[in-house]
Design a protein around this motif. Structure first.
Motif, PDB file in Angstrom:
ATOM      1  N   UNK A  91       1.217  -1.068  -0.089  1.00  0.00           N
ATOM      2  CA  UNK A  91       0.052   0.304  -0.145  1.00  0.00           C
ATOM      3  C   UNK A  91       1.048   1.230   0.111  1.00  0.00           C
ATOM      4  N   UNK A  92       0.883   2.294  -0.662  1.00  0.00           N
ATOM      5  CA  UNK A  92       1.763   3.622  -0.574  1.00  0.00           C
ATOM      6  C   UNK A  92       1.443   4.197   0.783  1.00  0.00           C
ATOM      7  N   UNK A  93       0.401   3.988   1.888  1.00  0.00           N
ATOM      8  CA  UNK A  93       0.397   3.999   2.886  1.00  0.00           C
ATOM      9  C   UNK A  93       1.819   3.680   3.996  1.00  0.00           C
ATOM     10  N   UNK A  94       2.421   2.592   3.334  1.00  0.00           N
ATOM     11  CA  UNK A  94       2.761   1.902   4.115  1.00  0.00           C
ATOM     12  C   UNK A  94       4.190   2.141   3.941  1.00  0.00           C
ATOM     13  N   UNK A  95       5.353   2.095   4.648  1.00  0.00           N
ATOM     14  CA  UNK A  95       6.131   3.356   5.253  1.00  0.00           C
ATOM     15  C   UNK A  95       7.315   1.467   4.436  1.00  0.00           C
ATOM     16  N   UNK A  96       7.346   0.264   5.629  1.00  0.00           N
ATOM     17  CA  UNK A  96       7.557  -0.511   5.165  1.00  0.00           C
ATOM     18  C   UNK A  96       8.138  -1.504   3.772  1.00  0.00           C
ATOM     19  N   UNK A  97       7.068  -0.620   3.271  1.00  0.00           N
ATOM     20  CA  UNK A  97       6.658  -1.094   1.847  1.00  0.00           C
ATOM     21  C   UNK A  97       7.067  -0.423   0.938  1.00  0.00           C
ATOM     22  N   UNK A 127       7.119 -10.210 -11.014  1.00  0.00           N
ATOM     23  CA  UNK A 127       6.362  -9.748  -9.769  1.00  0.00           C
ATOM     24  C   UNK A 127       5.265  -9.129  -9.865  1.00  0.00           C
ATOM     25  N   UNK A 128       3.916  -9.980  -8.592  1.00  0.00           N
ATOM     26  CA  UNK A 128       2.923  -9.062  -9.053  1.00  0.00           C
ATOM     27  C   UNK A 128       2.078  -8.764  -8.038  1.00  0.00           C
ATOM     28  N   UNK A 129       1.275  -7.631  -7.940  1.00  0.00           N
ATOM     29  CA  UNK A 129       0.907  -7.046  -6.880  1.00  0.00           C
ATOM     30  C   UNK A 129      -0.422  -6.869  -6.283  1.00  0.00           C
ATOM     31  N   UNK A 130      -0.841  -6.227  -5.933  1.00  0.00           N
ATOM     32  CA  UNK A 130      -1.691  -6.132  -4.909  1.00  0.00           C
ATOM     33  C   UNK A 130      -1.921  -5.168  -3.819  1.00  0.00           C
ATOM     34  N   UNK A 131      -2.698  -3.464  -4.374  1.00  0.00           N
ATOM     35  CA  UNK A 131      -2.740  -3.003  -3.774  1.00  0.00           C
ATOM     36  C   UNK A 131      -3.778  -3.389  -2.294  1.00  0.00           C
ATOM     37  N   UNK A 132      -2.976  -3.030  -1.485  1.00  0.00           N
ATOM     38  CA  UNK A 132      -4.405  -3.784  -0.224  1.00  0.00           C
ATOM     39  C   UNK A 132      -5.073  -1.589   0.465  1.00  0.00           C
ATOM     40  N   UNK A 133      -6.315  -1.321   0.674  1.00  0.00           N
ATOM     41  CA  UNK A 133      -6.929  -0.106   0.412  1.00  0.00           C
ATOM     42  C   UNK A 133      -6.011   0.623   0.371  1.00  0.00           C
ATOM     43  N   UNK A 134      -5.849   0.831  -0.604  1.00  0.00           N
ATOM     44  CA  UNK A 134      -4.680   2.331  -1.406  1.00  0.00           C
ATOM     45  C   UNK A 134      -5.667   2.829  -2.137  1.00  0.00           C
ATOM     46  N   UNK A 135      -5.839   4.154  -2.576  1.00  0.00           N
ATOM     47  CA  UNK A 135      -6.390   5.062  -3.320  1.00  0.00           C
ATOM     48  C   UNK A 135      -5.960   4.617  -4.429  1.00  0.00           C
ATOM     49  N   UNK A 186      -1.851   6.669  14.501  1.00  0.00           N
ATOM     50  CA  UNK A 186      -1.301   5.832  13.930  1.00  0.00           C
ATOM     51  C   UNK A 186      -1.511   5.351  12.360  1.00  0.00           C
ATOM     52  N   UNK A 187      -0.810   4.715  12.093  1.00  0.00           N
ATOM     53  CA  UNK A 187      -1.287   4.724   9.980  1.00  0.00           C
ATOM     54  C   UNK A 187      -2.097   3.681  10.059  1.00  0.00           C
ATOM     55  N   UNK A 188      -3.413   3.280   9.279  1.00  0.00           N
ATOM     56  CA  UNK A 188      -4.045   2.818   9.305  1.00  0.00           C
ATOM     57  C   UNK A 188      -4.050   1.695   8.295  1.00  0.00           C
ATOM     58  N   UNK A 189      -4.362  -0.014   9.002  1.00  0.00           N
ATOM     59  CA  UNK A 189      -4.215  -1.185   8.404  1.00  0.00           C
ATOM     60  C   UNK A 189      -5.699  -1.533   7.416  1.00  0.00           C
ATOM     61  N   UNK A 190      -7.157  -0.028   7.860  1.00  0.00           N
ATOM     62  CA  UNK A 190      -7.943  -1.064   7.898  1.00  0.00           C
ATOM     63  C   UNK A 190      -8.867  -0.804   6.219  1.00  0.00           C
ATOM     64  N   UNK A 191     -10.037  -1.172   6.251  1.00  0.00           N
ATOM     65  CA  UNK A 191     -10.400  -1.411   4.099  1.00  0.00           C
ATOM     66  C   UNK A 191     -10.807   0.715   4.370  1.00  0.00           C
ATOM     67  N   UNK A 192     -11.028   1.109   5.353  1.00  0.00           N
ATOM     68  CA  UNK A 192     -11.197   2.844   5.007  1.00  0.00           C
ATOM     69  C   UNK A 192     -10.888   3.128   4.672  1.00  0.00           C
ATOM     70  N   UNK A 193      -9.439   3.174   4.625  1.00  0.00           N
ATOM     71  CA  UNK A 193      -8.194   3.878   5.181  1.00  0.00           C
ATOM     72  C   UNK A 193      -7.879   4.498   3.261  1.00  0.00           C
ATOM     73  N   UNK A 194      -8.182   4.313   3.096  1.00  0.00           N
ATOM     74  CA  UNK A 194      -8.381   4.721   1.066  1.00  0.00           C
ATOM     75  C   UNK A 194      -7.963   6.405   1.270  1.00  0.00           C
ATOM     76  N   UNK A 195      -6.251   7.138   0.959  1.00  0.00           N
ATOM     77  CA  UNK A 195      -6.278   8.405   1.145  1.00  0.00           C
ATOM     78  C   UNK A 195      -5.267   8.683   2.373  1.00  0.00           C
ATOM     79  N   UNK A 196      -4.774   7.614   3.039  1.00  0.00           N
ATOM     80  CA  UNK A 196      -3.630   7.683   3.552  1.00  0.00           C
ATOM     81  C   UNK A 196      -3.941   8.638   4.724  1.00  0.00           C
TER      82      UNK A 196
END
Lengths: 172, 663
Positions: A72-78, A95-103, B600-610
């Motif tokens: 996910x783009x919001x995940x820093x370890x990524x 390599x294939x990607x799954x973007x998880x809960x990301x706009x 904290x950072x979100x790991x939940x589904x509605x978190x889209x948008x950072x």
């Protein structure tokens, strides 16, 4: 009888020490996690496409050695592990990607900025990736002939990263 | 060079400990004063050498000498100096060196301060202390040398686990070890007494100050660790029943029981074998804790680097130390005749109750901690025992204990008048009912156990104060109360303070568990959440570059009823060198309660948008936990400063009353 009572603490300690010895020598790893997907076929997920990039069809991933990465783009370890994925892709492993809960726009911006190693990408806005036994992002799966051979939870950096790369080398 | 000198000093300390293990024992058996006296010199020498080795390690950390493996692995030039120094005991090797140093310091303490202890007992005690030191020094030198070199020397270190870069944790291990290892001297006294075959009131009087000192440090260490978990882990809890917490708590419970049973041995010459057993158990549980933490036997958030070889070594040490002392106990203790008789309702009865309940509590925690291991050993099934088990077993026992704690000090020795004691607590009983009624009216929806716990805590605080007020005749003769308070032994004030402290702790633990309120939202600048009448608004989100970390910080403002009452920040920090994250919570203190915020950072589904996850927790009365802990520490220290424990008294009366050779 009263004398025997005084041996009770000793006996209890003996039992505890016995279990301690067993735990140390049986080679068990208290931190090991059992991945529910290792050894099984990669489950078919109905992922959504990301812009006009090739869509990842997990059910029809095909043969050979491949890598599936959940990010996910919001995940820093990524961000931290991204160069590793790029180098895997450059070495010839798809390599294939799954973007998880990301706009979508955030994911695209992320790939623009850090490079896109993914041969195909799918989006999961829901909880489908839970079928992969996901406990967080990033997680990376080594897929050999459609079946999951290795599951790395967390970034493939440091010792866990080395273990993943070793599994990848062994599969090739 | 300094590191090599440190290593040499450790080797010499081992040599001193070996001499100290043998000569005093031989001297005590033969009645040779010179051999017995050698124990004091070797104990002080051993402490000096261990101190030098420790200073050498701290120096290596202070100057960031990365040619020492331990420094390379656990430090970084960008780290603030206090954490560089604290890193010296942050690793397995360094903390073990600290352990060895404290072990030697307590030995030297008895050598220097124990002038009243008979030469024979002192020689044997110091020899037993040296046995433990030999075990740990060889462990250190053979498997965990903190002075190993690295060639070529790297230019930069690999940092310390960032979770551990916290003032609470810089101080937590030294305090905890002073407690853990302080119990070693009590253990040595107990084993020496078993070898000698003689336990009498004088023995209990020599042992009690050392127990009390170790207990004070242990209490402080556990409280600091809890405070660290509260402010650093970002989960908003202060106790997790984690195996590592449990193993530090069990010696505390045993030491608390020991403190009380030693009083009975001292005053009434009773509970002898029980006191000896507790003295052995308290340190055995400390050793056991070390084993659990160092061997990686159980999963925990606080584990050290795990190495099976070390685990086997410590297990061997455990078998020799604990197994040996318990076997000695089984053989020798039955011969110790029980002393003074008493009725069930008496001070002795109260203290017996204290010991039974504390013993059960220790057993409960031990069982809960080991059960997953035992179950996996027998059935192969993996489970974890968590808070629900401990809430269901430990909490009721604690409440029972608190009820007796309120009553016990009012009962005289030998035979007491229960009705009379209860009559003195009539006012307290009324107070308890009133407080419970108020709490019930205030929080009808809360758990029943919470209401009961508040009542019990009030009972304990009220009864302890009433007992103290009765002793200084606060109400009967207020004019002279101050003078009476001054002439009262400090131990009496200490007991009152510590008992009230337990009541305050129960109040804090109950309120912050039962009436906690929590709100959660996905937040961007401008978002607010409401919790317990407070509005927490995220005003900004900034990136902050620290000396060795980068933070994603949420800037927050708090208001209540439209009126701004404070600003705080909460952040997630990334430590690139260690590739780890930490949570820095924002805490706004409101009286005894805290408003506890994490971003904290979100790991939940509605978190889209950072967006970030903004979590605001209202922790009612949580600060009573720290206040109560401080009262326990101060109460213990006050008792320790009682002149009866320090001077004059600790002399074995010529034909000691009721003292007889055990064999």
């Amino acid at each position: 009888m009263r004398r025997l009572l005084f041996f009770l603490p000793f006996a209890v300690f003996g039992a505890v020490a016995g279990f301690g010895l067993w735990a140390l020598t049986s080679g068990r790893d208290p931190n090991a996690f059992d991945s529910p997907v290792v050894g099984r076929d990669l489950p078919a997920l109905a992922l959504e496409p990301l812009a006009d990039l090739p869509l990842l069809q997990t059910g029809e991933i095909g043969g050979g050695v491949q890598v599936v990465n959940v990010f996910a783009s919001w995940c820093v370890p990524c961000v931290a592990e991204h160069p590793v994925l790029v180098s895997i892709a450059e070495s010839g492993v798809p390599v294939h990607g799954i973007a998880y809960q990301d706009a979508p726009e955030d994911t695209l911006a992320f790939l623009d900025e850090h490079g896109n190693p993914y041969a195909s990408v799918g989006r999961d806005a829901g909880r489908q990736v839970l079928e992969l036994g996901l406990s967080g992002v990033p997680e990376t799966f080594l897929v050999v002939d459609g079946a999951v051979a290795y599951h790395a939870a967390g970034p493939i950096l440091g010792a866990p990263g080395d273990a993943f790369l070793a599994a990848l080398d062994a599969a090739r | 060079m300094i590191a090599e000198l440190g290593h040499l000093a450790l080797t010499l300390a081992l040599a001193a400990a070996l001499v100290q293990s043998v000569l005093p024992m031989v001297g005590a058996a033969r009645g040779d004063a010179a051999l017995m006296g050698s124990a004091r010199a070797t104990a002080i020498l051993q402490a000096g050498l261990s101190g030098f080795a420790f200073a050498a390690l701290v120096n290596a950390f202070a100057v960031s000498d990365f040619s020492v493996v331990n420094v390379y692995e656990n430090s970084h030039t960008l780290k603030p100096m206090i954490f560089k120094i604290a890193a010296a005991w942050g690793s397995h090797e360094g903390s073990l060196l600290l352990w060895v140093l404290i072990l030697a310091l307590f030995g030297a303490g008895v050598a220097i301060l124990g002038a009243g202890v008979p030469e024979r007992l002192r020689a044997r005690t110091l020899a037993v202390q040296a046995w433990i030191a030999v075990g740990f020094l060889t462990f250190l030198l053979l498997t965990s040398n903190p002075f190993d070199r690295l060639d070529p020397a790297p230019l930069e270190g690999t940092d310390l686990n960032p979770l551990l870069q916290h003032v609470g944790l810089a101080l937590h291990p030294p305090l905890l070890y002073l407690g853990y290892v302080g119990l070693s001297i009590v253990f040595s006294f107990a084993v020496a007494a078993l070898i000698e075959g003689r336990v009498d009131p004088a023995w209990a009087r020599w042992v009690r100050p050392w127990t009390l000192a170790a207990w004070v440090f242990l209490t402080g260490g556990i409280a600091l660790g809890s405070w660290w978990a509260y402010s650093e882990l970002g989960w908003g809890g202060w106790w997790f029943w984690d195996p590592v917490e449990n193993v530090s708590f069990m010696p505390w419970l045993a030491a608390t029981a020991l403190l009380h049973s030693a009083i009975v041995t001292e005053k009434r010459d009773a509970f002898k074998s029980w006191t000896i057993l507790l003295a052995i158990l308290a340190f055995s549980l400390s050793l056991f804790g070390t084993f659990i933490v160092r061997s990686g036997l159980l999963t925990s958030v606080h584990a050290f680097a795990v190495d099976p070889e070390r685990g086997i070594y410590i297990l061997g040490l455990l078998v020799v130390a604990i197994g040996g002392s318990l076997a000695l106990f089984a053989v020798r203790a039955p011969a110790m005749e029980p002393g003074g008789l008493f009725r069930p309702i008496s001070r002795e009865g109260g203290l017996l109750m204290n010991n039974l309940v504390l013993g059960t509590m220790t057993g409960t925690v031990l069982f809960g901690t080991l059960y997953p291991l035992v179950l996996e050993g027998i059935t192969g099934e993996q489970i974890s025992v968590g808070a629900p088990y401990f809430d269901a077993t430990f909490v009721p026992l604690m409440l029972v204990l608190a009820v007796f704690m309120g009553l016990g000090p009012l009962l005289p020795w030998k035979r007491a008048d229960l009705a009379g004691a209860l009559a003195r607590l009539r006012v307290v009983a009324v107070l308890v009912l009133a407080v419970m009624a108020v709490v019930w009216w205030w929080r009808t929806d809360g758990p029943v156990l919470g209401l009961v716990a508040v009542g019990v805590a009030t009972w304990l605080i009220g009864a302890s104060l009433a007992e103290w007020a009765g002793r200084v005749k606060l109400f009967a003769d207020p004019g002279a109360a101050l003078r009476r308070a001054r002439s009262l032994p400090r131990a009496a004030h200490g007991m009152m303070l510590a008992h009230v402290g337990v009541g305050v702790l129960i109040l804090g633990a109950t309120a912050s568990t039962a009436w906690k309120e929590e709100a959660l939202a996905f937040a961007a600048p401008g978002t607010s959440v409401e919790v317990a009448g407070y509005t927490v608004t995220m005003t900004d989100r900034v990136r902050v570059d620290g000396p060795n970390w980068i933070a994603d910080r949420g800037v927050l403002s708090v208001s209540r009823g439209g009126e701004a009452i404070g600003d705080l920040t909460a952040e997630r920090r990334f430590y690139p060198a260690a590739n780890r994250w930490t949570t820095e919570s924002g805490i706004l203190r409101r009286g005894f309660s805290d408003l506890y915020v994490t971003v904290t950072e979100a790991v939940n589904e509605d978190a889209a948008g950072g967006a970030r996850v903004l979590r605001a927790v209202y922790e009612p009365w949580v600060n009573l936990l720290w206040i109560g802990s401080a009262m326990l520490v101060v109460g213990g220290a006050l008792s320790l400063s009682d002149r009866r424990l320090r001077v004059g008294a600790p002399r074995r009366a010529a034909p000691a009353r009721g003292a007889m050779p055990a064999e």
